[in-house]
Design an enzyme around this catalytic site. Sequence first.
Site, PDB file in Angstrom:
ATOM      1  CG  ASN A   8     -60.549   1.496  -2.094  1.00 19.34           C
ATOM      2  OD1 ASN A   8     -60.518   2.254  -2.746  1.00 19.34           O
ATOM      3  ND2 ASN A   8     -62.438   1.256  -2.727  1.00 19.34           N
ATOM      4  NE  ARG A  89     -62.547   1.393  -6.229  1.00 19.03           N
ATOM      5  CZ  ARG A  89     -63.087   2.191  -5.915  1.00 19.03           C
ATOM      6  NH1 ARG A  89     -63.089   2.293  -4.408  1.00 19.03           N
ATOM      7  NH2 ARG A  89     -64.413   2.419  -6.325  1.00 19.03           N
ATOM      8  CG  HIS A 178     -68.257   0.175  -9.079  1.00 18.59           C
ATOM      9  ND1 HIS A 178     -69.894   0.818  -8.906  1.00 18.59           N
ATOM     10  CD2 HIS A 178     -68.117   0.462  -7.351  1.00 18.59           C
ATOM     11  CE1 HIS A 178     -70.441   1.261  -7.977  1.00 18.59           C
ATOM     12  NE2 HIS A 178     -69.613   1.741  -6.924  1.00 18.59           N
ATOM     13  CG  HIS A 206     -71.245  -2.250  -6.651  1.00 13.85           C
ATOM     14  ND1 HIS A 206     -70.038  -3.331  -6.270  1.00 13.85           N
ATOM     15  CD2 HIS A 206     -70.978  -1.368  -6.529  1.00 13.85           C
ATOM     16  CE1 HIS A 206     -69.079  -2.920  -5.575  1.00 13.85           C
ATOM     17  NE2 HIS A 206     -70.323  -1.365  -5.016  1.00 13.85           N
ATOM     18  NE  ARG A 239     -71.646   8.898  -5.627  1.00 11.15           N
ATOM     19  CZ  ARG A 239     -70.418   7.767  -5.808  1.00 11.15           C
ATOM     20  NH1 ARG A 239     -70.497   7.607  -7.524  1.00 11.15           N
ATOM     21  NH2 ARG A 239     -70.049   7.231  -4.819  1.00 11.15           N
ATOM     22  CG  ASP A 283     -76.339   3.621   6.375  1.00 10.61           C
ATOM     23  OD1 ASP A 283     -77.102   3.195   6.858  1.00 10.61           O
ATOM     24  OD2 ASP A 283     -75.498   4.090   6.909  1.00 10.61           O
ATOM     25  CG  MET A 284     -80.858   0.332   2.174  1.00 11.75           C
ATOM     26  SD  MET A 284     -82.457   1.900   1.776  1.00 11.75           S
ATOM     27  CE  MET A 284     -82.111   1.214  -0.449  1.00 11.75           C
ATOM     28  CG  ASN A 334     -74.906  -6.770   4.736  1.00 12.86           C
ATOM     29  OD1 ASN A 334     -74.387  -7.567   4.815  1.00 12.86           O
ATOM     30  ND2 ASN A 334     -73.716  -5.688   4.036  1.00 12.86           N
ATOM     31  CD  GLU A 382     -64.846  -3.049  -4.941  1.00 13.42           C
ATOM     32  OE1 GLU A 382     -65.006  -3.053  -4.270  1.00 13.42           O
ATOM     33  OE2 GLU A 382     -64.812  -2.150  -6.008  1.00 13.42           O
TER      34      GLU A 382
HETATM   35  P1  AMP Z   1     -70.971  -0.231   0.616  1.00 15.32           P
HETATM   36  O1  AMP Z   1     -70.405   0.995   0.097  1.00 15.32           O
HETATM   37  O2  AMP Z   1     -70.743  -1.148  -0.461  1.00 15.32           O
HETATM   38  O3  AMP Z   1     -69.260   0.081   1.236  1.00 15.32           O
HETATM   39  O4  AMP Z   1     -72.358  -0.506   0.835  1.00 15.32           O
HETATM   40  C1  AMP Z   1     -72.063   0.517   2.194  1.00 15.32           C
HETATM   41  C2  AMP Z   1     -74.121   0.858   2.602  1.00 15.32           C
HETATM   42  O5  AMP Z   1     -74.494  -0.266   2.784  1.00 15.32           O
HETATM   43  C3  AMP Z   1     -74.310   1.842   3.281  1.00 15.32           C
HETATM   44  O6  AMP Z   1     -74.331   2.784   3.514  1.00 15.32           O
HETATM   45  C4  AMP Z   1     -74.950   0.996   4.055  1.00 15.32           C
HETATM   46  O7  AMP Z   1     -76.799   2.316   2.584  1.00 15.32           O
HETATM   47  C5  AMP Z   1     -75.745   0.068   2.815  1.00 15.32           C
HETATM   48  N1  AMP Z   1     -75.951  -1.256   4.096  1.00 15.32           N
HETATM   49  C6  AMP Z   1     -74.623  -1.823   4.973  1.00 15.32           C
HETATM   50  N2  AMP Z   1     -75.188  -2.863   5.808  1.00 15.32           N
HETATM   51  C7  AMP Z   1     -76.871  -2.698   5.208  1.00 15.32           C
HETATM   52  C8  AMP Z   1     -77.953  -3.591   6.028  1.00 15.32           C
HETATM   53  N3  AMP Z   1     -77.638  -4.291   6.657  1.00 15.32           N
HETATM   54  N4  AMP Z   1     -79.347  -3.062   5.415  1.00 15.32           N
HETATM   55  C9  AMP Z   1     -79.120  -2.469   4.172  1.00 15.32           C
HETATM   56  N5  AMP Z   1     -78.223  -1.271   4.138  1.00 15.32           N
HETATM   57  C10 AMP Z   1     -76.995  -1.489   4.874  1.00 15.32           C
END
Ligand code: AMP
Length: 395
Positions: A8, A89, A178, A206, A239, A283-284, A334, A382
């Site tokens: 990827n 991908r 996705h 997703h 976004r 980042d969440m 998560n 994936e």
């Molecule tokens: P992905 O694009 O699927 O790799 O997801 C990445 C995003 O998942 C990161 O930018 C985080 O915002 C979020 N993330 C990962 N772990 C956690 C967690 N424990 N709590 C909240 N958000 C998470």
Amino acid sequence: MTKTLAVNAGSSSMKWQMYEMPEEKVLAKGLIERIGLKDSIVTVKFGEEKEERVFDIPNHTEAVEVLLEDLKRLKIVEEFTEITGVGHRVVAGGEIFQKSTVVTPEVLQQVKDLSALAPLHNPANAAGIEAFLNLLPDATSVVVFDTAFHTTMPEKAFRYPLPKKYYTDYAVRKYGAHGTSHMYVSQEAAKLLGKPIEETKIITAHIGNGASITAVKGGESVDTSMGFTPLAGVMMGTRTGEMDPSVFPYLIENDSELKDAQDVVDMMNKESGLYGVSGISSDMRDIIAAKDTDADAKLAFEMYVDRIQKFIGQYLAVLNGADALVFTAGIGENSVPVREAILSGLTWFGIEVDPEKNVFGVEGEISKPSSRLKVFVIPTDEELVIARDVEALKK
Ligand code: AMP
């Protein structure tokens, strides 16, 4: 028994996973970050071991060279001829690619030509493909498209209400993204439901850095939230998701920093979403940490949840009810607070969450047995879908 790589490639990163096929055993995986920047980071995980190194990697070809040398140095392979397949991908396959395809010079050119539909992704995907073609010319190279799963959408869902010529002459329509993830988790959800997939109606969420929601009926995508490009749909890390396009000329006229439509699109792709609203982070985890003390972070969290709830509501209407709702990807897998917030507003639809199951690290059902709509957390895979498609298409 052969070895297959699932790759990827992003604009500055390359994620890979090596499988022994057809056993589907993961032999090693890794990530190369900051390609083209100073201090690139090379991570390899194999068995219990993890190795991380930092040095400059100027481009994708050198990244692939480093990856292949690492595979030999760490004795993950003895000879490169053991690697008989490489799956890539690719984000946008347009209307041309309805399924995974073996790479030929023509296919590679088509992937490049489709860059308008995924400007952040397709050029990087093509660079990854070219690097592997040069270095492993005897392996079967396969492209696996994020859009392929969505080619089953009916025309009423994929067309925009624009004059017809913009579809017929310019291919402007919804393509989604996705797809491998939505396909994989909907198949896993059907297993958890204990029903043939043909008899299921599933909504897949997703939600990671990019996010999309899909309505899956009988195992086929019938609608999805991303659109012509991955900018559409729900709010994401950086976004906007859905926007009123009238904002575009208004901003160009009024903000001297935004000169043309491309500037506005770049701002909506890279500076908006959680990051833009909070002014803190995309980042969440950072948003959740700040939301009790920072009003903008609180608003970003609430808007994020609101947009996802609305799409789930839409798809309950599209499907006229559903058997299951699936959460997957970084946030979906998560983040307990995000799942909790989304689900607490959907009780009217018969969702009953079991708080003892909706915990960090959970996999499988998080709803109560009495819940009319089942809720599952299913880690996406994936890479496995890519490896399976390579196996199916190998010479
Ligand atoms: P992905 O694009 O699927 O790799 O997801 C990445 C995003 O998942 C990161 O930018 C985080 O915002 C979020 N993330 C990962 N772990 C956690 C967690 N424990 N709590 C909240 N958000 C998470």
